[in-house]
Design a protein around this motif. Structure first.
Motif, PDB file in Angstrom:
ATOM      1  N   ASP A  20      -8.721  -5.075  -7.103  1.00  0.00           N
ATOM      2  CA  ASP A  20     -10.049  -5.244  -7.683  1.00  0.00           C
ATOM      3  C   ASP A  20     -10.355  -6.694  -8.023  1.00  0.00           C
ATOM      4  O   ASP A  20     -11.510  -7.107  -8.018  1.00  0.00           O
ATOM      5  CB  ASP A  20     -10.171  -4.391  -8.947  1.00  0.00           C
ATOM      6  N   ASP A  60      -6.351   2.750 -12.496  1.00  0.00           N
ATOM      7  CA  ASP A  60      -6.695   2.420 -11.115  1.00  0.00           C
ATOM      8  C   ASP A  60      -7.471   1.102 -11.075  1.00  0.00           C
ATOM      9  O   ASP A  60      -8.621   1.041 -10.656  1.00  0.00           O
ATOM     10  CB  ASP A  60      -7.513   3.551 -10.482  1.00  0.00           C
ATOM     11  N   TYR A  61      -6.810   0.044 -11.545  1.00  0.00           N
ATOM     12  CA  TYR A  61      -7.395  -1.304 -11.506  1.00  0.00           C
ATOM     13  C   TYR A  61      -6.252  -2.284 -11.310  1.00  0.00           C
ATOM     14  O   TYR A  61      -5.312  -2.337 -12.106  1.00  0.00           O
ATOM     15  CB  TYR A  61      -8.150  -1.623 -12.798  1.00  0.00           C
ATOM     16  N   GLU A  82      -9.917  -2.637  -0.494  1.00  0.00           N
ATOM     17  CA  GLU A  82      -9.810  -1.473  -1.375  1.00  0.00           C
ATOM     18  C   GLU A  82      -8.524  -1.486  -2.194  1.00  0.00           C
ATOM     19  O   GLU A  82      -8.390  -0.731  -3.167  1.00  0.00           O
ATOM     20  CB  GLU A  82      -9.856  -0.185  -0.546  1.00  0.00           C
ATOM     21  N   LEU A 119     -19.650  -5.118  -1.087  1.00  0.00           N
ATOM     22  CA  LEU A 119     -18.387  -5.539  -1.683  1.00  0.00           C
ATOM     23  C   LEU A 119     -18.584  -5.919  -3.155  1.00  0.00           C
ATOM     24  O   LEU A 119     -19.470  -6.701  -3.492  1.00  0.00           O
ATOM     25  CB  LEU A 119     -17.831  -6.746  -0.921  1.00  0.00           C
ATOM     26  N   ARG A 173      -7.741  -5.804   3.329  1.00  0.00           N
ATOM     27  CA  ARG A 173      -7.722  -4.479   2.695  1.00  0.00           C
ATOM     28  C   ARG A 173      -8.346  -4.569   1.303  1.00  0.00           C
ATOM     29  O   ARG A 173      -7.659  -4.484   0.285  1.00  0.00           O
ATOM     30  CB  ARG A 173      -6.294  -3.945   2.608  1.00  0.00           C
ATOM     31  N   LYS A 229     -16.077  -7.269  -5.917  1.00  0.00           N
ATOM     32  CA  LYS A 229     -14.739  -7.738  -6.287  1.00  0.00           C
ATOM     33  C   LYS A 229     -14.867  -9.025  -7.105  1.00  0.00           C
ATOM     34  O   LYS A 229     -15.943  -9.600  -7.240  1.00  0.00           O
ATOM     35  CB  LYS A 229     -13.882  -8.001  -5.038  1.00  0.00           C
ATOM     36  N   GLU A 253       0.811  -1.215   0.000  1.00  0.00           N
ATOM     37  CA  GLU A 253       0.000   0.000   0.000  1.00  0.00           C
ATOM     38  C   GLU A 253       0.847   1.269   0.000  1.00  0.00           C
ATOM     39  O   GLU A 253       0.548   2.220  -0.739  1.00  0.00           O
ATOM     40  CB  GLU A 253      -0.934   0.000   1.206  1.00  0.00           C
ATOM     41  N   SER A 292     -19.609  -6.417   4.968  1.00  0.00           N
ATOM     42  CA  SER A 292     -19.278  -5.857   3.641  1.00  0.00           C
ATOM     43  C   SER A 292     -20.363  -6.185   2.618  1.00  0.00           C
ATOM     44  O   SER A 292     -20.092  -6.804   1.583  1.00  0.00           O
ATOM     45  CB  SER A 292     -17.925  -6.400   3.164  1.00  0.00           C
TER      46      SER A 292
END
Length: 400
Positions: free
Chosen positions: A183, A157-158, A180, A213, A178, A215, A142, A210
């Motif tokens: 993906d 951003d994937y 976030e 969620l 985590r 994903k 991260e 969640s």
């Protein structure tokens, strides 16, 4: 130039060396003594891990000749999987079945420490003395690795995380710890048995907390013995009963495979599953640009980032129209490609071929000349072809 895709493998500024592969696995393909480079080697000094980490990076064909941004696959156990995984990515991309992507593979230092979420004090786990560092490794991802990759490469951003065995354990733990950060998650032969099925215990409250969620999770398991298969089946039952609707998951039991043979087949199938619907439907190349744009707009909404019509798709559409002698449509598409990808040399070469087919030789020459000019600037591997097209056209016009 008419191309399904270009075949050049990215030339590395620092090439991969044989020392990073087992002796029985060549790091390079050889052709008459010339090396084919597979990627780039980078070194990252981590303050979080207090050590230097080596990452191997594959960029898509044509990366240096474009300004396009790409999703990123983060691949664990990079030493062993970089070569075959980048081959899969390159093949499926050239076939138009998945998105182009960057592959970032991490070379291990202490995989037990980095991949295991807890200290397992059972008889099975107690021999792994350095275990329990997965949360710290996620912190490294991260705060250091992902920012480094985003800074030095053109990224969307994937992100996709892929891990095998203990790496599969880490991959599922990353989703639960985590969500976030990534993906899509591909867990190959994960060691779900770790610490008395720790991830199954962790997943139940996570799923309840969640509900929104969204994903993708792909899990595979070979014929790997009772401990591995039963723990995987236990986690799968939990997914069936408690996973949020937005978690798209798939469990693939590969009865003819073992622990060592599952990775290649899993990654191929997982990418096809993740990108199901990516491939252009039959007949769409013969349709309108608006229809093709609608296809990629739907994909953009599904994946959560803007996906423009790729240069190669517009190129194929132009040549489809050219083959039907629909010259006006072909020129319109080739011009659109020039407008969308002005730094590409190939778009000018294709437009030149369109004009040549129409008998507009001077316009063809102008665009062939632009292809050569752009190709020289960006060191396009197809530059000799562009030069030949220009030379042929100059001969036709009597300009030599």
């Amino acid at each position: 130039m008419r191309t399904k895709s270009k075949l050049l493998i990215t030339v590395a500024s620092l090439f991969l060396v044989l020392a990073f592969y087992p002796a029985s696995r060549p790091a390079f393909a050889q052709a008459e003594g010339d090396k084919i480079y597979l990627g780039q080697l980078n070194k990252l000094q981590s303050e979080i891990l207090n050590e230097e980490r080596i990452i191997l990076v594959y960029t898509p064909t044509g990366y240096e000749q474009s300004e396009t941004k790409y999703p990123v696959m983060y691949l664990l156990d990079g030493t062993y999987h970089f070569h075959h995984v980048t081959g899969i990515v390159d093949f499926l991309t050239r076939e138009g079945r998945i998105s182009n992507m960057i592959v970032v593979a991490l070379v291990n230092t202490d995989r037990t420490r980095d991949f295991s979420p807890t200290r397992d004090i059972s008889n099975r786990g107690s021999r792994f003395e350095t275990a329990g560092g997965a949360e710290n490794f996620l912190e490294f991802f991260e705060k250091e690795l992902i920012p480094y990759v985003n800074k030095h490469y053109r990224t969307k951003d994937y992100r996709i995380l892929v891990g095998h065995s203990f790496g599969g354990l880490f991959t599922v733990n990353a989703l639960l710890s985590r969500p976030e950060m990534f993906d899509a998650y591909v867990a190959i032969s994960p060691t779900f048995w770790w610490d008395d099925n720790y991830l199954a215990r962790k997943a139940r409250p996570f799923f309840k907390q969640s509900p929104d969620l969204r994903k993708f999770l792909y899990i595979s398991m070979g014929n790997e013995g009772q401990l591995m298969t039963e723990s995987a089946e236990r986690f799968t039952l939990l997914l069936e009963s408690e996973a949020p609707e937005g978690l798209v998951w798939h469990y693939d039991f590969m009865g003819d495979e073992d622990h060592g043979s599952t990775p290649h087949l899993t990654i191929y199938k997982a990418l096809e599953d993740l990108y199901d619907g990516w491939e252009l439907p039959p007949g769409l190349l013969d349709s309108t640009v608006a229809a093709v744009h609608e296809h990629f707009l739907k994909l953009s909404n599904r994946f959560g980032y803007e996906i423009d019509v790729p240069e190669a798709v517009l190129n194929m559409m132009g040549y489809t129209a050219l083959g039907q002698e629909n010259f006006d449509k072909a020129i319109k598409i080739f011009k659109l490609n020039v407008k969308k990808y002005p730094n590409s040399a190939n778009v000018y070469d294709s437009l030149g071929e369109g004009y040549e087919a129409m008998g507009e030789f001077e316009l063809a020459r102008e665009n062939y000349a632009l292809a050569v000019e752009k190709g020289e600037i960006i060191a396009d591997p197809n530059l000799p072809i562009y030069k030949q097209h220009l030379e042929n056209m100059q001969d036709k016009l009597g300009l030599q």
